[in-house]
Design an enzyme around this catalytic site. Structure first.
Site, short mmCIF file in Angstrom:
data_model
loop_
_atom_site.label_atom_id
_atom_site.label_comp_id
_atom_site.label_asym_id
_atom_site.label_seq_id
_atom_site.Cartn_x
_atom_site.Cartn_y
_atom_site.Cartn_z
N ASP A 1 -52.89 57.06 111.14
CA ASP A 1 -52.36 58.00 112.11
C ASP A 1 -52.33 57.30 113.46
O ASP A 1 -52.78 56.16 113.61
CB ASP A 1 -53.23 59.27 112.15
CG ASP A 1 -52.44 60.50 112.58
OD1 ASP A 1 -51.45 60.34 113.33
OD2 ASP A 1 -52.81 61.62 112.19
N GLU B 1 -52.19 70.38 117.40
CA GLU B 1 -53.42 69.59 117.27
C GLU B 1 -54.59 70.20 118.04
O GLU B 1 -54.80 71.41 118.02
CB GLU B 1 -53.14 68.14 117.67
CG GLU B 1 -52.16 67.45 116.74
CD GLU B 1 -52.13 65.96 116.93
OE1 GLU B 1 -52.91 65.29 116.25
OE2 GLU B 1 -51.34 65.48 117.74
#
Length: 869
Positions: free
Chosen positions: A326, A529
């Protein structure tokens, strides 16, 4: 501690989905895209001719804003990506042609790398297309995954995958970072809506369907119109303690397999060619340190787990595609840094997604050095690059023409956001709606009804779409950003006519007596997020989370008092405690995050032209609906696990934690109305008395700071520490220490036009109750010297999470300050409290946030209590 639970008789199994069986061990999987001897020969031939530097270049994936075509030629870069909110030339509304030209330019640069060699390695472009091609202006936006989970329709998901792949291919791109096959188990997690639901049965079925839609079979993947899929995030990012984003999962390996791996198992079998690793950690004895004895022991981050990446994913499951990191996540592994990924590469990472230019260049350099010094075996590099080459060959990249000459890119503007694709999104929104209440058969509404449309979400596309919509947070999108988008107010108006519809979001002007029914749109503001993650001490009650949400509840109370029936439409990325809102509503519909085509909602809310229902409610809850404000991690007991033991991080669905509505619940228009009995409420406990203020609160002054100064925002998701001894250079923000006028050190801040926040964080993470400072009349005070006034709102905030909460805009007073001169900025805590700051739980006493540009110096930061007279 675990709790034995064997059954949940209230929770019906999802219908139409394959049954799951317990995974007593990690299975060996057979991919729908198998090994091909010819491909393997070509991979070996090219690998044998690559230099070490060229191999490492294939493992580096920079971001558009930090990469040039010259870099691709110099470093033999193998792929690139565009992050959310990064567009060609910085143009928010970049055209399809702009995107194609950008991708084509990098492709051409890569071709130049190999013009004097007997082989070539095509370039690959990746993007986050998580609910449609969501970073491209004009593309079709689909409901977020939580809503698709409610639809219970794998074929719908397969069709959405095919349309998304087609639109991505129309911009010349090859690879997307979807689907997310997490199984979210805690409603506080800010990425909850990226999962299809808490039930692994749904995740398993949808993981397979989305991969099939995006990639197709072996032949289809090589043709135009299909793209490479990525399963993410490996593994258990939805099972972290307290729902912490990038937190720690402590579950057993059985739970890891049976709950959190199901989407990956199905997706790999369907042929997924990429798996993205989770930012989170797994604390378990099986997760060993592959290089013990170092100065800094392994810290359980999955990005550094040889057990999970190599032993399980590659060797046992047999996954032979790309394992990609990521965004900058290697830097969070112990022993690594932004510019050093050695330990994570040895754990099994094949491609490193790295944003900052200095960092990706440093990773390239240090990796080459590590191989030459024997720290990273050449065999590890060859494994990684073989996987990259294999996937590129399976995608037919050696045979496809350059991006601008592909069939779909030539017709790109006709493909992106076309009527057929938007009709599919509308269908998906319609099928995802879950009806929780319909008293006295109020729904469907007549088309001749006089309708008042109210509530904070009445005319708000950002609430409908959620995060990852054109920008990272999606909280600033408007009609210009979403061509063809319709709010709920627009959709209602189009059904009943403008003369029969009044829109008053805050119920400031309209008289309820003049209407037959109110459609009340309420729900969460857009987030992505960590900015949507709720800290452990926060309530799960909708009206408890923000003042603006409490105003929605007040609207419902006023309508109820006036006797006007209310149909509530709830936009949300997760189940929230909303019992009073349901009790005050005559009908209550969970719309999740349905996207910009609200006609999908009115298709079901209103009868057809002949007065009969045009569509029925199809959606069923993919996650348990909470009975209490603290039911954050209460989930249905999986029926395929008869001996399931609820992990210590979750709460057994018993007693007061029994779901208000279980997984699979949802009414249809034909169900008889239940007796008009109010649902049981969970009373909000009284707050303890505030502790007295014990003098000023230091943040940064002549003595230094007791806090950690950090930077976060776009492309800085790992949160960088701000040094007081030297410069920090990030894409989003530059900082430098400067002498403070009162002694000690201040900071020069240069905001560069991206979402960015600089803040002081408690080093322990423990919040403080600072209401005593409010009662004492304290101000947040600091000195500022402005050298470039803010171009956009610049907010001051002090709260327990990232800027999902509102702040106080300092831009007007900073623009009035004398340029180049120190001035005092003082904001009373009463103003911050009025904006919605939770002063009972403060672990960030100072934060500045903007999405614009600004340059200023700050010093002598603190909370000042006025002297007692």
């Amino acid at each position: 501690m675990t709790t034995d639970v064997t059954t949940d008789s209230e929770a019906p199994a999802p219908t139409g989905l394959p049954d799951l069986r317990p995974l007593t061990q990690w299975p060996r999987l057979t991919s729908a895209i198998p090994r091909d001897a010819g491909v393997e020969r070509r991979v070996a031939e090219i690998l044998g001719q690559l230099t070490l530097e060229e191999k490492v270049g294939q493992m580096i994936q920079p971001e558009l804003a930090e990469l040039t075509p010259e870099d691709v030629r110099d470093y033999r870069i193998g792929s690139a990506l565009n992050g959310a909110g990064i567009w060609p030339g910085g143009k928010r509304h970049a055209s399809v042609a702009d995107w194609v030209d950008t991708v084509d330019g990098f492709w051409a640069a890569a071709e130049e790398c190999w013009q004097d060699r007997p082989f070539r390695v095509p370039f690959m472009w990746a993007t986050d297309a998580v609910h449609g091609h969501n970073n491209v202006h004009g593309a079709t936006i689909f409901p977020h995954n939580i809503g698709l989970g409610a639809a219970g329709d794998p074929d719908l998901v397969r069709r959405i995958g095919a349309v998304t792949g087609r639109e991505v291919a129309a911009t010349g791109m090859d690879w997307i970072f979807a689907p997310t096959v997490t199984t979210p188990r805690d409603r506080r997690w800010g990425r909850y809506y990226e999962g299809y639901g808490e039930d692994p049965t749904v995740v398993h079925a949808y993981g397979r369907a989305m991969v099939e839609g995006l990639q197709g079979d072996v032949a289809a993947l090589r043709a135009d119109g299909k793209v490479l899929a990525t399963l993410k995030h490996w593994i258990a990012d939805g099972g972290t303690e307290n729902g912490a984003d990038r937190g720690t999962a402590r579950c057993s390996e059985d739970v890891l397999r049976d709950i959190h791996a199901q989407g990956f198992v199905a997706g790999i079998e369907a042929g997924a060619q990429s798996v993205m690793v989770s930012f989170s950690s797994w604390e378990n004895p099986a997760n060993y340190d592959h290089t013990p004895g170092r100065a800094e022991p392994y810290n359980d981050k999955v990005h550094g787990s040889r057990y999970l990446l190599t032993d399980v994913l590659k060797d046992t499951l047999g996954f032979d595609g790309i394992v990609i990191s990521d965004w900058d996540a290697h830097a969070e592994v112990a022993g690594c840094s932004g510019g050093d990924a050695g330990y994570a590469i040895n754990a099994g990472l094949d491609v490193l997604m790295i944003a900052g230019r200095e960092h990706w260049q440093s990773v390239h350099r240090t990796t080459v050095e590590y191989v030459r010094d024997g720290v990273i075996p050449m065999a590890r590099i060859d494994d990684a690059v073989s996987r990259v080459l294999r996937v590129k060959m399976r995608a037919g990249l050696w045979d496809k023409p350059r991006p601008r000459d592909r069939a779909l890119t030539r017709a790109g503007s006709e493909v992106i956001g076309c009527a057929e694709h938007r009709a599919l999104s509308r269908e998906a929104a319609r099928k995802s709606l879950v009806l929780l209440k319909n008293s006295a058969g109020l729904l469907p509404l007549s088309r001749t009804t006089r309708v008042l449309v109210t509530g904070s979400g009445a005319d708000d596309l950002s609430k409908q779409c959620g995060g990852w919509t054109l920008t990272w947070q999606g909280d600033d999108v408007d009609r210009a950003d979403l061509p063809g988008g319709t709010t709920l107010a627009d959709a209602v108006r189009s059904v009943v006519g403008a003369e029969q519809c009044t829109v008053d979001p805050a119920l400031e002007h309209a008289d309820p007596a003049g209407f037959d029914v109110a459609v009340v749109a309420l729900g969460e503001d857009s987030y992505a997020e960590m900015r949507g993650t709720l800290k452990p001490w926060r309530s799960l009650g909708y009206a408890d989370l923000k003042l603006s949400y409490a105003r929605d509840l007040d609207v419902l109370r006023r309508l109820h008092s006036a006797g006007l029936p209310a149909v509530s439409v709830f936009f949300t990325g997760r189940p929230l405690y909303s019992t009073e809102e349901i009790n005050l509503s005559r009908a209550f519909v969970v719309a999740w995050l349905p996207g910009p085509y609200a006609q999908g909602i009115t298709d079901v809310l209103f009868a057809g032209p002949d007065g009969s229902p045009a569509y029925d409610f199809q959606g069923r809850l993919p996650s348990s609906w909470p009975r209490t404000r603290d039911s954050a991690a209460v989930n249905r007991v999986p029926p395929h696990l008869p001996d399931y033991r609820v992990p210590a991080e979750e709460t057994a669905p018993e007693g007061r934690y029994t779901a208000l509505f279980p997984v699979g619940h949802g009414l249809s228009l034909h169900d008889p109305a239940p007796p008009p009995v109010a649902l049981p409420s969970d009373e909000l406990p009284a707050a303890p008395p505030p502790p007295p203020a014990d003098g000023p609160l230091r943040v940064l002054d002549a003595e230094g700071t007791p806090y950690q100064l950090r930077v976060g925002g776009h492309n800085t998701w790992s949160r960088e520490t701000v040094p007081l001894t030297g410069p920090l250079r990030l894409l989003i923000l530059h900082t430098d220490p400067v002498p403070a006028p009162v002694g000690g050190t201040g900071l020069r801040l240069r905001f560069n036009g991206y979402p960015a926040f600089v803040y002081a964080e408690s080093p322990t993470g423990t919040p403080a109750d600072l209401r005593g400072h409010l009662n004492a009349g304290a101000h947040v005070r600091f000195l500022a010297r402005v050298t470039e006034p803010p171009s956009a709102p610049l907010f001051l905030a002090c709260h327990d999470d990232y800027p999902a909460q509102p702040g106080v805009d300092l831009a007007p007073r900073l623009r009035e300050a004398a340029e180049g001169e120190w001035t005092e900025v003082s904001v009373p805590l009463t103003g911050l409290a009025a904006a919605g700051m939770d002063l009972r739980h403060v672990d960030v006493p100072f934060m500045l946030y903007t999405e614009g540009t600004a340059s200023l110096e700050i010093a002598d930061i603190g909370w000042r209590v006025p002297p007692v007279p």
